[in-house]
Design a protein around this motif. Structure first.
Motif, PDB file in Angstrom:
ATOM      1  N   THR A 152       0.516  -1.192  -0.118  1.00 63.85           N
ATOM      2  CA  THR A 152       0.182   0.198  -0.079  1.00 63.85           C
ATOM      3  C   THR A 152       1.608   1.082   0.800  1.00 63.85           C
ATOM      4  O   THR A 152       1.741   1.355   0.385  1.00 63.85           O
ATOM      5  CB  THR A 152      -1.181  -0.075   1.006  1.00 63.85           C
ATOM      6  N   THR A 153       0.170   2.358  -0.652  1.00 62.19           N
ATOM      7  CA  THR A 153       1.010   3.976  -0.222  1.00 62.19           C
ATOM      8  C   THR A 153       0.413   4.331   1.106  1.00 62.19           C
ATOM      9  O   THR A 153      -0.672   4.255   1.878  1.00 62.19           O
ATOM     10  CB  THR A 153       0.376   4.698  -0.791  1.00 62.19           C
ATOM     11  N   PRO A 154       1.651   4.673   1.458  1.00 65.38           N
ATOM     12  CA  PRO A 154       0.932   4.793   3.228  1.00 65.38           C
ATOM     13  C   PRO A 154      -0.115   6.482   3.522  1.00 65.38           C
ATOM     14  O   PRO A 154      -0.260   6.546   4.472  1.00 65.38           O
ATOM     15  CB  PRO A 154       2.370   5.490   4.270  1.00 65.38           C
ATOM     16  N   LYS A 155      -0.687   7.322   2.604  1.00 65.19           N
ATOM     17  CA  LYS A 155      -1.448   7.640   2.102  1.00 65.19           C
ATOM     18  C   LYS A 155      -2.366   7.738   2.279  1.00 65.19           C
ATOM     19  O   LYS A 155      -3.616   7.898   2.495  1.00 65.19           O
ATOM     20  CB  LYS A 155      -0.998   8.759   0.726  1.00 65.19           C
ATOM     21  N   ALA A 156      -2.724   6.046   1.321  1.00 63.78           N
ATOM     22  CA  ALA A 156      -3.698   5.662   1.048  1.00 63.78           C
ATOM     23  C   ALA A 156      -4.055   4.059   1.885  1.00 63.78           C
ATOM     24  O   ALA A 156      -4.730   3.574   1.345  1.00 63.78           O
ATOM     25  CB  ALA A 156      -4.311   5.793  -0.497  1.00 63.78           C
ATOM     26  N   VAL A 157      -4.049   3.732   2.927  1.00 63.09           N
ATOM     27  CA  VAL A 157      -4.199   2.353   3.349  1.00 63.09           C
ATOM     28  C   VAL A 157      -5.566   2.296   3.763  1.00 63.09           C
ATOM     29  O   VAL A 157      -5.816   1.185   3.136  1.00 63.09           O
ATOM     30  CB  VAL A 157      -3.497   2.725   4.720  1.00 63.09           C
ATOM     31  N   GLU A 158      -6.268   2.942   3.947  1.00 65.27           N
ATOM     32  CA  GLU A 158      -7.540   1.930   4.475  1.00 65.27           C
ATOM     33  C   GLU A 158      -8.584   2.279   2.903  1.00 65.27           C
ATOM     34  O   GLU A 158      -8.672   0.754   3.076  1.00 65.27           O
ATOM     35  CB  GLU A 158      -7.754   3.300   5.154  1.00 65.27           C
ATOM     36  N   PRO A 159      -8.514   3.220   2.001  1.00 62.05           N
ATOM     37  CA  PRO A 159      -8.966   2.532   1.113  1.00 62.05           C
ATOM     38  C   PRO A 159      -8.672   1.291   0.350  1.00 62.05           C
ATOM     39  O   PRO A 159      -8.996   0.826  -0.520  1.00 62.05           O
ATOM     40  CB  PRO A 159      -9.276   4.257   0.392  1.00 62.05           C
ATOM     41  N   GLU A 160      -7.254   1.489   0.262  1.00 57.28           N
ATOM     42  CA  GLU A 160      -6.429   0.427  -0.591  1.00 57.28           C
ATOM     43  C   GLU A 160      -6.558  -1.099   0.334  1.00 57.28           C
ATOM     44  O   GLU A 160      -6.862  -1.866  -0.295  1.00 57.28           O
ATOM     45  CB  GLU A 160      -5.172   0.625  -0.657  1.00 57.28           C
ATOM     46  N   LEU A 161      -6.456  -1.435   1.728  1.00 54.16           N
ATOM     47  CA  LEU A 161      -7.068  -2.034   2.653  1.00 54.16           C
ATOM     48  C   LEU A 161      -8.442  -2.527   1.997  1.00 54.16           C
ATOM     49  O   LEU A 161      -9.433  -4.063   1.784  1.00 54.16           O
ATOM     50  CB  LEU A 161      -6.725  -2.326   3.545  1.00 54.16           C
ATOM     51  N   LYS A 162      -8.998  -1.691   2.142  1.00 53.98           N
ATOM     52  CA  LYS A 162     -10.779  -0.842   2.021  1.00 53.98           C
ATOM     53  C   LYS A 162     -11.351  -2.579   0.137  1.00 53.98           C
ATOM     54  O   LYS A 162     -12.052  -3.353   0.121  1.00 53.98           O
ATOM     55  CB  LYS A 162     -11.599  -0.944   1.608  1.00 53.98           C
ATOM     56  N   ALA A 163      -9.982  -2.131  -0.648  1.00 51.41           N
ATOM     57  CA  ALA A 163     -10.297  -2.195  -1.671  1.00 51.41           C
ATOM     58  C   ALA A 163      -9.721  -4.292  -2.238  1.00 51.41           C
ATOM     59  O   ALA A 163     -10.462  -4.358  -3.244  1.00 51.41           O
ATOM     60  CB  ALA A 163      -9.706  -1.494  -2.925  1.00 51.41           C
ATOM     61  N   LEU A 164      -8.936  -4.347  -1.144  1.00 49.72           N
ATOM     62  CA  LEU A 164      -8.139  -5.576  -1.368  1.00 49.72           C
ATOM     63  C   LEU A 164      -9.601  -6.677  -1.130  1.00 49.72           C
ATOM     64  O   LEU A 164      -8.851  -8.106  -1.338  1.00 49.72           O
ATOM     65  CB  LEU A 164      -6.924  -5.696  -0.337  1.00 49.72           C
ATOM     66  N   TYR A 165     -10.123  -6.179   0.116  1.00 46.36           N
ATOM     67  CA  TYR A 165     -10.708  -7.505  -0.097  1.00 46.36           C
ATOM     68  C   TYR A 165     -12.158  -7.565  -1.378  1.00 46.36           C
ATOM     69  O   TYR A 165     -12.294  -8.666  -2.472  1.00 46.36           O
ATOM     70  CB  TYR A 165     -12.356  -6.247   0.747  1.00 46.36           C
ATOM     71  N   GLU A 166     -12.319  -6.291  -2.524  1.00 45.90           N
ATOM     72  CA  GLU A 166     -12.800  -6.516  -3.730  1.00 45.90           C
ATOM     73  C   GLU A 166     -12.313  -7.683  -4.643  1.00 45.90           C
ATOM     74  O   GLU A 166     -12.775  -8.196  -5.112  1.00 45.90           O
ATOM     75  CB  GLU A 166     -12.497  -4.913  -4.325  1.00 45.90           C
ATOM     76  N   VAL A 167     -10.347  -7.776  -3.905  1.00 44.91           N
ATOM     77  CA  VAL A 167      -9.602  -8.634  -4.708  1.00 44.91           C
ATOM     78  C   VAL A 167      -9.933  -9.895  -4.759  1.00 44.91           C
ATOM     79  O   VAL A 167      -9.807 -10.569  -5.179  1.00 44.91           O
ATOM     80  CB  VAL A 167      -8.153  -7.107  -5.084  1.00 44.91           C
ATOM     81  N   PHE A 168      -9.872 -10.320  -3.666  1.00 45.18           N
ATOM     82  CA  PHE A 168     -10.141 -11.273  -2.770  1.00 45.18           C
ATOM     83  C   PHE A 168     -11.275 -11.944  -3.651  1.00 45.18           C
ATOM     84  O   PHE A 168     -11.419 -13.192  -4.564  1.00 45.18           O
ATOM     85  CB  PHE A 168     -10.168 -11.011  -1.534  1.00 45.18           C
ATOM     86  N   LEU A 169     -12.284 -11.560  -3.016  1.00 41.93           N
ATOM     87  CA  LEU A 169     -14.226 -11.533  -4.092  1.00 41.93           C
ATOM     88  C   LEU A 169     -13.784 -11.660  -5.966  1.00 41.93           C
ATOM     89  O   LEU A 169     -13.969 -12.945  -6.450  1.00 41.93           O
ATOM     90  CB  LEU A 169     -14.423 -10.734  -4.180  1.00 41.93           C
ATOM     91  N   ASP A 170     -12.939 -11.042  -6.526  1.00 40.56           N
ATOM     92  CA  ASP A 170     -12.360 -11.552  -7.773  1.00 40.56           C
ATOM     93  C   ASP A 170     -11.803 -12.545  -8.287  1.00 40.56           C
ATOM     94  O   ASP A 170     -12.024 -13.616  -9.315  1.00 40.56           O
ATOM     95  CB  ASP A 170     -11.546  -9.621  -8.193  1.00 40.56           C
ATOM     96  N   VAL A 171     -10.618 -12.849  -7.037  1.00 43.85           N
ATOM     97  CA  VAL A 171      -9.917 -13.822  -6.955  1.00 43.85           C
ATOM     98  C   VAL A 171     -10.581 -14.660  -7.118  1.00 43.85           C
ATOM     99  O   VAL A 171     -10.600 -16.382  -7.836  1.00 43.85           O
ATOM    100  CB  VAL A 171      -9.161 -14.027  -6.874  1.00 43.85           C
ATOM    101  N   SER A 172     -11.258 -15.070  -6.297  1.00 45.05           N
ATOM    102  CA  SER A 172     -12.177 -16.069  -5.729  1.00 45.05           C
ATOM    103  C   SER A 172     -12.901 -17.217  -7.310  1.00 45.05           C
ATOM    104  O   SER A 172     -13.096 -18.084  -6.592  1.00 45.05           O
ATOM    105  CB  SER A 172     -13.231 -15.916  -4.092  1.00 45.05           C
ATOM    106  N   GLN A 173     -13.620 -15.878  -7.321  1.00 45.32           N
ATOM    107  CA  GLN A 173     -14.606 -16.021  -8.331  1.00 45.32           C
ATOM    108  C   GLN A 173     -14.036 -16.359 -10.062  1.00 45.32           C
ATOM    109  O   GLN A 173     -14.895 -17.581 -10.144  1.00 45.32           O
ATOM    110  CB  GLN A 173     -15.940 -14.817  -8.586  1.00 45.32           C
ATOM    111  N   ARG A 174     -12.790 -15.595  -9.828  1.00 51.59           N
ATOM    112  CA  ARG A 174     -12.123 -16.427 -11.291  1.00 51.59           C
ATOM    113  C   ARG A 174     -11.539 -17.335 -11.096  1.00 51.59           C
ATOM    114  O   ARG A 174     -11.617 -17.715 -11.991  1.00 51.59           O
ATOM    115  CB  ARG A 174     -11.219 -15.535 -11.923  1.00 51.59           C
TER     116      ARG A 174
END
Length: 315
Positions: free
Chosen positions: A160-182
């Motif tokens: 992550t970039t230190p300036k946007a840790v929270e939004p990036e970690l929120k978006a990481l959940y979406e990556v998990f969903l994407d790869v789980s479905q893929r």
């Protein structure tokens, strides 16, 4: 009665047991690591003591996800791989690298370094970050495992970039969903320098993340584990998060590898390598299939059993 007979039988029994274990392979651990190597360039790895330390760190792991690879020449990872394959016979090792990623002039790669006789890349893709949520979008890899319990798993690295840790970690959940479905896989490891502590993210905000509140995620590198080299800091920036019942059932150990202490380095010497410790998980019972010995090794073992009474290997 031979007074040494008991010793001979006891030792012979141990030797036979050892041979059987060698033939069967045993329940060998599988170690997965993530390491922010702090601006890894060709000039950096060309320094002998840096290369030597990096090789010793990498040789501990079956798969390592390197972050902050900023080498624009494309030569740093091949050079590192060459020295790693010359090191101690624990290889051979191979690598898989992402493109250079970043929004501005500063760009980084993710690089997987892995033991190619224990695991292989099955699939990989760069997460399609259409909304530009990540400074460095995850480079997702699916790897085989030497296991009947869990034949493959997915790794999702993120720096992550230190300036946007929270939004990036929120978006990481979406990556998990994407790869789980893929790939129809629930066994996923999220790992890397999340900057998920200290000034970058408060404990309260961390605990509100869906990756913390959603059932099924296990933060294997726990809060409070120091993943930083500097004595003046104590932050759990680097994390490994497991999802999937089969995967979590194999978890044996997790934590940070204090390479300065292990290798006898001063803080100053260690900071020439990185200001982060590698973090790692060990999966137990990973190896279940028979690991056949070479014919020469088998014959040598049998000869030792049959022809070495002075060692107590024959009654």
């Amino acid at each position: 009665m031979d007074s040494s007979g008991g010793f001979q039988k006891h030792t012979c029994g141990h030797a036979l047991l050892l041979l059987l274990l060698l033939l069967a392979g045993g329940a060998e651990a599988f170690r997965i690591c993530a390491f922010n190597a702090q601006r890894l360039t060709l000039a950096k790895v060309a320094r002998e003591y840096v290369m030597d330390t990096l090789v010793r760190i990498l040789a501990r792991c079956d798969i390592t996800v390197l972050q902050e690879v900023v080498d624009s020449t494309g030569s740093a990872i091949p050079l590192l791989l060459r020295e790693l394959n010359r090191f101690d016979g624990s290889g051979p090792y191979s690598s898989l690298s992402s493109p250079l990623l970043g929004r501005g002039a500063y760009k980084e790669k993710y690089a997987y370094i892995y033991r190619s006789h224990r695991t292989q890349v099955l699939n990989f893709y760069l997460y399609p970050d259409e909304d530009d949520l990540f400074a460095r979008e995850p480079f997702v890899g699916q790897f085989s495992l030497p296991s009947k319990v869990l034949p493959s798993l997915v790794l999702v690295p993120l720096h992550t970039t230190p300036k946007a840790v929270e939004p990036e970690l929120k978006a990481l959940y979406e990556v998990f969903l994407d790869v789980s479905q893929r790939w129809q896989s629930e066994d996923v490891i999220l790992l890397g320098d999340f900057n998920a502590d200290c000034a970058s993210l408060t404990k309260k905000r961390l605990d509100e993340l869906v990756l913390r509140t959603q059932a099924g995620f296990h933060w294997a590198v726990a809060d409070g584990v120091d993943t930083t080299v500097r004595a003046s800091t104590h932050c759990t920036y680097d994390r490994i998060v497991l999802h999937g019942e089969r995967l979590q059932s194999l978890l044996r150990n997790a934590g940070a590898f204090d390479f300065p202490q292990s290798f006898g380095l001063t803080e100053e010497e260690a900071l020439n390598i990185s200001d982060h410790y590698p973090v790692e998980v060990e999966l137990s019972r990973a190896v279940h299939r028979i690991q056949p010995l070479s014919l020469a090794t088998l014959l040598l073992s049998l000869l030792l059993l049959l022809l070495s009474p002075q060692l107590g290997l024959a009654a």
